[in-house]
Scaffold this active site. Structure first.
Site, PDB file in Angstrom:
ATOM      1  N   ASP A 103      -8.259  10.889  12.399  1.00 15.83           N
ATOM      2  CA  ASP A 103      -8.609  10.467  11.048  1.00 15.83           C
ATOM      3  C   ASP A 103      -9.035   9.121  10.660  1.00 15.83           C
ATOM      4  O   ASP A 103      -8.225   8.198  10.256  1.00 15.83           O
ATOM      5  CB  ASP A 103      -7.204  10.771  10.538  1.00 15.83           C
ATOM      6  CG  ASP A 103      -6.930  10.642   9.083  1.00 15.83           C
ATOM      7  OD1 ASP A 103      -7.825  10.955   8.383  1.00 15.83           O
ATOM      8  OD2 ASP A 103      -5.827  10.199   8.356  1.00 15.83           O
ATOM      9  N   VAL A 126       3.647   0.856   2.567  1.00 16.87           N
ATOM     10  CA  VAL A 126       3.791  -0.090   3.491  1.00 16.87           C
ATOM     11  C   VAL A 126       4.047  -1.215   2.921  1.00 16.87           C
ATOM     12  O   VAL A 126       3.744  -1.660   1.952  1.00 16.87           O
ATOM     13  CB  VAL A 126       2.407  -0.189   4.315  1.00 16.87           C
ATOM     14  CG1 VAL A 126       2.502  -1.456   5.323  1.00 16.87           C
ATOM     15  CG2 VAL A 126       2.041   1.071   5.105  1.00 16.87           C
ATOM     16  N   ALA A 156       1.009  -1.120   0.097  1.00 23.38           N
ATOM     17  CA  ALA A 156      -0.056   0.007  -0.014  1.00 23.38           C
ATOM     18  C   ALA A 156       1.035   1.141   0.067  1.00 23.38           C
ATOM     19  O   ALA A 156       1.933   1.229   0.607  1.00 23.38           O
ATOM     20  CB  ALA A 156      -0.861   0.140   1.132  1.00 23.38           C
ATOM     21  N   ALA A 157       0.265   2.215  -0.732  1.00 23.21           N
ATOM     22  CA  ALA A 157       1.074   3.790  -0.693  1.00 23.21           C
ATOM     23  C   ALA A 157       0.057   4.924  -0.415  1.00 23.21           C
ATOM     24  O   ALA A 157      -1.109   4.819  -0.882  1.00 23.21           O
ATOM     25  CB  ALA A 157       1.538   3.715  -2.144  1.00 23.21           C
ATOM     26  N   ALA A 158       0.696   5.322   0.722  1.00 18.66           N
ATOM     27  CA  ALA A 158      -0.325   6.664   1.411  1.00 18.66           C
ATOM     28  C   ALA A 158       0.219   7.708   0.900  1.00 18.66           C
ATOM     29  O   ALA A 158       1.188   7.742   0.201  1.00 18.66           O
ATOM     30  CB  ALA A 158      -0.767   6.072   2.796  1.00 18.66           C
ATOM     31  N   SER A 159      -0.399   8.705   1.666  1.00 22.05           N
ATOM     32  CA  SER A 159       0.170  10.162   1.332  1.00 22.05           C
ATOM     33  C   SER A 159       1.282  10.507   2.073  1.00 22.05           C
ATOM     34  O   SER A 159       2.179  11.146   1.351  1.00 22.05           O
ATOM     35  CB  SER A 159      -0.996  11.267   1.827  1.00 22.05           C
ATOM     36  OG  SER A 159      -1.460  10.782   3.162  1.00 22.05           O
ATOM     37  N   LEU A 160       1.580   9.852   3.149  1.00 25.46           N
ATOM     38  CA  LEU A 160       2.947  10.206   3.723  1.00 25.46           C
ATOM     39  C   LEU A 160       3.998   9.300   3.690  1.00 25.46           C
ATOM     40  O   LEU A 160       5.105   9.475   4.020  1.00 25.46           O
ATOM     41  CB  LEU A 160       2.720  10.432   5.320  1.00 25.46           C
ATOM     42  CG  LEU A 160       1.623  11.605   5.503  1.00 25.46           C
ATOM     43  CD1 LEU A 160       1.574  11.909   7.142  1.00 25.46           C
ATOM     44  CD2 LEU A 160       2.059  12.849   4.923  1.00 25.46           C
TER      45      LEU A 160
END
Length: 639
Positions: free
Chosen positions: A309, A161, A154-158
């Site tokens: 959040d 993983v 997974a790739a998030a805004s910050l």
């Protein structure tokens, strides 16, 4: 949050701004402003990029409207918006994440596309990620982990993983921060903060302190960028809420966590926004949403440490129906007076006490103490009477926030900076609930917990709220007590025996004087009505003389309520009859009990004397006879 060391870290020793923001560990608007004031070209170019990017998107929407292709091109524009926000970077991705949970604000096609911002952000190269792991943890990933996935899961805004396995066999999630993140974040926050300053100074329609809100946002973003801080948050969250049976908090491996690398327990599960998948596993999404609501209430109103959040990417449902929180970067503390103020506001809203509600907004810092509340009180009455409906079960967070938002434009309300995160958290949770079930009402599910707190919390603030709820103009409102008991027993950790013990302790304390007197008066009134009713029925049975229904036996409403309340208590889980029996002698032995008995006796004697005097000196309407439509007194005889 401001930090002097952070400011000095941007100087190169001569007092002039340094060349790097990498050492900025905490949010410091003064230090950031000093850094970018000497770099106006960077800010100007970024502003041009924002205007140009959004201008193209806006013109596309306008063209669709003019050519009547709004519905046809909705999916296309949604993809375009997601790409725009992704391109603009982390700050704008966060905005998109918030919009992805608001079906009342965003069309379905856009919402469905924006959800992809949660975990479908383009990843950065593995070489950079593995280098950051080595720099922060002191060893190569191969030396630390037995296994690590070849690509991010997974790739998030910050950050992004990876799934890994420790040499001791545990499956873990390894989160690695994006490179150059501090520069991107500080540039956008600086620019947005300048725009917020301009708006506050030049737009009269803006009443909220946008600068403080941006500073709060900046503080939270910087906390999110420190994975050591996130690990501490997770451990604190587990210590406060891990006792809840249906809540899971992953374990943090502190020895394998640093500023830009976080190692935590791997949790398998399904997103809350995938009800079809949950149904296939025999799970109900609405039940899990209720778990989230109850946990959020404890976060917000019990301990004051809450997850700010809770978007769908941060919540997973395990195969056994438990709710797992995954991300603890954005957390917030709510002070004690604010927590009690929120509960008091809920009580006043349910009670339709809009004078009290207006004062609650002053306590909660929505209004200044100097604000004239006279015109605001009727406006609140109009807004909340429209939104509340007939009962607590009809409470709707969306309708209340919509109505209240309209009110804020007319009166000098200001949303405090700390409260913006609370609203965001609640509205996000409400958005998730609505996406699962359009008829789901978060506030109606929350009221059992509020009822339990009112009955069990010994704080003076909530005892006063309970008193206001149960008494009006000196009369005891049995129906409110009945509703409280009925709602409270639905709360998970409601302990009735403990409630009764706390109630007795409070009732016979100095603070319970008022309630003891009111209970004694209510008891005397009810006994008087019951006794008078029995006398009336006996008179009617012995001498069937026509009587006025108004003086007939008073309807024993209070006794009906008491009977229902006793049934409720008997049916409530955890009712301990033996404990109650043991409490009776203690209660009877208290001097306050004797004082209550004396007050009841005096009250009954006064009522009996008053009734006797009325009987002697005032003819009872029931003793008149009607002749030719003319009432005659008993001494008169018809001609």
């Amino acid at each position: 949050m401001s930090a002097a060391p952070a400011f000095s870290s941007l100087n190169n020793g001569s007092g002039s701004p340094g060349k790097s923001l990498d050492d900025l560990l905490t949010y410091d608007p003064a230090a950031i402003a000093q850094y970018y004031r000497s770099r106006p070209l960077q800010i100007f170019l970024r502003l041009l990029e924002l205007v140009w990017t959004f201008l193209g998107f806006g013109l596309g929407l306008l063209w669709d409207r003019q050519t009547d292709r709004k519905g046809k091109n909705a999916a296309k524009r949604a993809v375009q918006l997601r790409k725009v926000l992704t391109k603009l970077g982390p700050a704008y991705i966060k905005i998109g994440q918030a919009l992805s949970t608001r079906p009342d604000l965003v069309p379905p096609a856009f919402m469905e596309e924006l959800v992809k911002l949660q975990d479908q952000i383009p990843p950065f190269p593995n070489e950079i990620a593995f280098r950051l792991i080595q720099e922060d943890l002191g060893q190569t990933p191969d030396n630390i982990y037995a296994e690590i996935s070849p690509d991010p899961v997974a790739a998030a805004s910050l950050g992004q993983v990876y799934k890994g396995r420790l040499k001791t066999g545990e499956d873990v999630a390894i989160k690695v921060q994006r490179p150059g993140l501090t520069v991107q974040i500080t540039r956008d926050i600086y620019l947005l903060r300048r725009l917020a300053q301009w708006a506050c100074n030049n737009l009269t329609v803006v009443r909220s302190d946008l600068v403080s809100i941006m500073d709060e946002f900046g503080t939270r973003i910087f906390e999110e960028m420190d994975y050591n801080h996130e690990g501490e948050n997770a451990q604190r969250f587990e210590s406060l809420y891990g006792y809840i049976p249906d809540i899971i908090v992953p374990k943090i491996y502190t020895e394998l966590t640093a500023r830009r690398v976080l190692t935590m327990e791997w949790i398998n599960g399904t997103k809350l926004t995938e009800p079809a998948v949950l149904e296939a596993k025999g799970l109900k999404a609405t039940e899990v949403v209720e778990i989230g609501v109850q946990c959020s209430l404890r976060q917000l109103l019990e301990h004051g440490f809450f997850h700010a959040d809770p978007h769908p990417g941060n919540l997973l449902v395990t195969d056994d129906g438990k709710l797992a929180y995954l991300d603890f970067g954005m957390m917030c503390d709510v002070e004690s007076y604010q927590r009690y103020g929120l509960i008091e506001a809920i009580v006043h809203m349910v009670n339709r006490d809009f004078d009290g509600l207006a004062n609650d907004y002053v306590k909660l810092e929505f209004l200044t103490p100097e604000t004239n509340l006279t015109p605001i009180i009727p406006a609140l009455a109009q807004v909340f009477n429209n939104a509340l409906g007939a009962s607590v079960a009809e409470l709707n967070l969306k309708s209340i926030t919509d109505e209240f938002s309209a009110l804020m434009y007319e009166y000098p309300f200001r949303v405090p900076a700390y409260y913006a995160l609370i609203i965001r958290s609640l509205v996000t949770l409400d958005g998730i609930a609505i996406s699962v079930d359009p008829d789901f009402k978060v506030l109606s599910k929350a009221y059992p917990y509020v009822a339990k707190r009112l009955l069990t919390d010994p704080s003076p603030e909530l005892r006063q709220s309970l008193q206001e709820l149960l008494f009006k103009d000196g009369d005891f409102r049995w129906n409110r007590l009945e509703n409280l008991l009925r709602n409270a027993r639905s709360s998970q950790d409601y302990d009735l025996a403990n409630v009764l013990e706390q109630t007795i302790n409070y009732l016979f304390s100095e603070r319970g004087d008022y309630i003891r007197d009111r209970i004694a008066d209510e008891l005397a009134k009810s006994l008087d009505q019951l006794g008078h009713g029995l006398v009336q029925r006996l008179q009617t049975a012995v001498s069937p003389v026509s009587t006025d229904p108004a003086t007939a036996a008073a309807s024993p409403n209070e006794w009906e309520h008491i009977s229902r309340i006793m049934n409720l208590l008997g049916e409530t889980q955890g009712m301990d009859g033996g404990k109650i029996v043991r409490l009776v002698p203690q209660v009877l032995a208290k001097p306050e009990t004797r004082q209550m008995g004396q007050r009841v006796a005096r009250n009954l004697a006064q009522r009996a004397a008053a009734r006797l005097l009325r009987t002697i000196f005032i003819p009872a309407p029931g003793n008149t006879q009607i002749v030719n439509n003319t009432p005659l007194l008993p001494a008169q005889k018809p001609a």
